[in-house]
Design an enzyme around this catalytic site. Structure first.
Site, PDB file in Angstrom:
ATOM      1  N   ASP A  83      -6.309  -1.655 -12.716  1.00 27.39           N
ATOM      2  CA  ASP A  83      -5.083  -0.903 -12.984  1.00 27.39           C
ATOM      3  C   ASP A  83      -4.091  -1.737 -13.772  1.00 27.39           C
ATOM      4  O   ASP A  83      -4.185  -2.975 -13.820  1.00 27.39           O
ATOM      5  CB  ASP A  83      -4.453  -0.402 -11.677  1.00 27.39           C
ATOM      6  CG  ASP A  83      -4.104  -1.528 -10.712  1.00 27.39           C
ATOM      7  OD1 ASP A  83      -4.829  -2.550 -10.683  1.00 27.39           O
ATOM      8  OD2 ASP A  83      -3.106  -1.408  -9.976  1.00 27.39           O
ATOM      9  N   GLU A 147      -4.064  -2.963  -7.562  1.00 31.80           N
ATOM     10  CA  GLU A 147      -3.425  -4.277  -7.413  1.00 31.80           C
ATOM     11  C   GLU A 147      -1.960  -4.232  -7.793  1.00 31.80           C
ATOM     12  O   GLU A 147      -1.135  -4.965  -7.231  1.00 31.80           O
ATOM     13  CB  GLU A 147      -4.161  -5.316  -8.264  1.00 31.80           C
ATOM     14  CG  GLU A 147      -3.770  -6.766  -7.981  1.00 31.80           C
ATOM     15  CD  GLU A 147      -2.552  -7.272  -8.769  1.00 31.80           C
ATOM     16  OE1 GLU A 147      -2.042  -8.350  -8.456  1.00 31.80           O
ATOM     17  OE2 GLU A 147      -2.124  -6.559  -9.725  1.00 31.80           O
TER      18      GLU A 147
END
Length: 434
Positions: A83, A147
């Site tokens: 991400d 994350e």
């Protein structure tokens, strides 16, 4: 050594991954699955059997294991997140999800945080498959979701629900280390992360007496909150030196021929000049107010006001952090963690750190490798629940004037092609013998 195909693939993989928009806006607003499918396809092409795992639909993680040549050796976790943080296209020179390669540079969100490292891992592993190479120890490759938010759908989910996939792992490597830091005086420093400050994201709530905006109100929630936020923002945190930071200061002082005087660290940092940036954010805890919420109409005093604070604390510093927040918020403001994760510490005298140092020095003999502590955090926090010691090692050789740290979450994020070539060579060298 990484072959020409690996050098070509690391650039292509970086560009391809950037073009897959995996923006994480928090609150579950992200879909990593397309990037996870891409990574899994490349791993499968290297003869591996990647597993795709989800806690929430579309929030996909990928895990694969490579068997090492020494069955007695502990396993090593090599991980990267899929991400990225949001990017406003109007602010960029190129579209943030174009993955454009222009003038020897790959542009786009994730170029340094951290689709470049994801690409390095994929390129190295595929190179081994072509060359018939096996690493010394088992490697667990993990590409994670979430994350950039809570990690609940990513490394937290994997650590809590699938610990068996990481059996035997005692150490791990991931982002934010082994990049070129130019000190402005001709020196090239390569900091390897051996620690992280803990994450203490706070929600402050002040309550008072609601009323008309024209009346005297000694119990104004906004006033109470503003006073607490001001105290927090202006607080000077005391010095706290961890073993990693002490080692960093000692090695930097030796590099500059300066006496390591830890009785006056602020003065020592001044003497280090630009290199102090590698250390100055990690000699103390910190708390920075970032958001305010209150009221619904100008002439109405609200009964509640809320603020958010980005707090960070060093290993061993959480108790001091909590006690200090109690004092700074005072009796009229309550605080709680909206997100909390541990601080990490890794030894700088370990064989693994020595192998990382050797790999960098082989391809950058002019460089000076030093340890450092990250001011922020990574997925290593969640994996530490499994007893895995984490290091930051995502090697990049960067030209002078290229401000790597400023591009994390910044506008016009980009990475030079030559930096990717260097990175895959160094990572390949380290992982073969780690």
């Amino acid at each position: 050594m990484a072959d020409q195909q690996a050098l070509d693939e690391v650039v292509r993989f970086t560009s391809d991954l950037i073009r897959i928009d995996t923006t994480n806006r928090g609150g579950g607003d992200c879909q990593e699955r397309p990037a996870a499918e891409y990574a899994a396809e490349q791993l499968a092409g290297a003869g591996l059997q990647p597993m795709m795992l989800e806690r929430t639909k579309g929030r996909t993680n990928v895990v694969a294991r490579i068997e090492g040549s020494d069955p007695s050796a502990d396993a090593l976790l090599v991980h990267g997140h899929l991400d990225v943080v949001p990017a406003e296209a109007a602010d960029w020179s190129v579209h943030p999800f174009s993955g454009e390669i222009r003038d020897g540079v790959v542009w786009g969100r994730g170029a340094v945080d951290m689709k470049n490292m994801d690409a390095m891992i994929l390129a190295a592993v595929r190179g081994w498959a072509r060359q018939g190479v096996r690493p010394r120890r088992d490697l667990v490759i993990a590409f994670t979701a979430d994350e950039e938010a809570s990690a609940e759908d990513g490394s937290g989910f994997l650590a809590d629900e699938h610990p068996e996939l990481f059996e035997g792992c005692t150490e791990g490597v991931s982002e934010s280390g082994a990049f070129t830091f130019h000190d402005g005086a001709g020196r090239q420093i390569y900091p390897i992360a051996a620690g992280e400050r803990g994450t203490g994201w706070l929600k402050l709530t002040a309550r008072g007496r609601a009323g008309h905006g024209s009346k005297v109100n000694k119990e104004n929630a906004v006033t109470r909150l503003a006073a607490a936020v001001t105290r927090i923002g202006e607080h000077e945190w005391p010095l706290r030196l961890t073993p990693t930071v002490r080692a960093a200061l000692a090695e930097l002082a030796a590099l500059y021929g300066i006496e390591t005087d830890l009785t006056d660290v602020d003065r020592l940092l001044e003497k280090l000049g630009p290199a102090a940036k590698l250390v100055e954010a990690t000699v103390r805890n910190s708390a920075n107010p970032t958001m305010l919420e209150a009221g619904y109409k100008l002439n109405v005093i609200p009964g509640e006001a809320v603020a958010y604070v980005d707090g960070r604390y060093l290993p061993g510093g959480e108790e001091e952090f909590r006690t200090t927040l109690d004092l700074l918020t005072g009796p009229d403001v309550d605080w709680e963690f909206s997100h909390r994760e541990v601080a990490l510490q890794a030894p700088v005298d370990s064989p693994t750190y020595a192998r990382m140092r050797a790999a960098v020095e082989e391809f950058a003999p002019e460089g000076h490798v030093v340890p450092y502590c990250m001011s922020g955090g990574t997925d290593a926090k969640q994996f530490s629940r499994l007893g895995i010691t984490g290091y930051g090692f995502a090697p990049l050789k960067l030209p002078e004037g290229f401000d790597y740290q400023a591009l994390f979450h910044g506008v016009d994020e980009r990475v030079p092609v030559e930096a990717l070539h260097f990175g895959v060579r160094v990572l390949d060298r380290f992982l073969r013998t780690a």
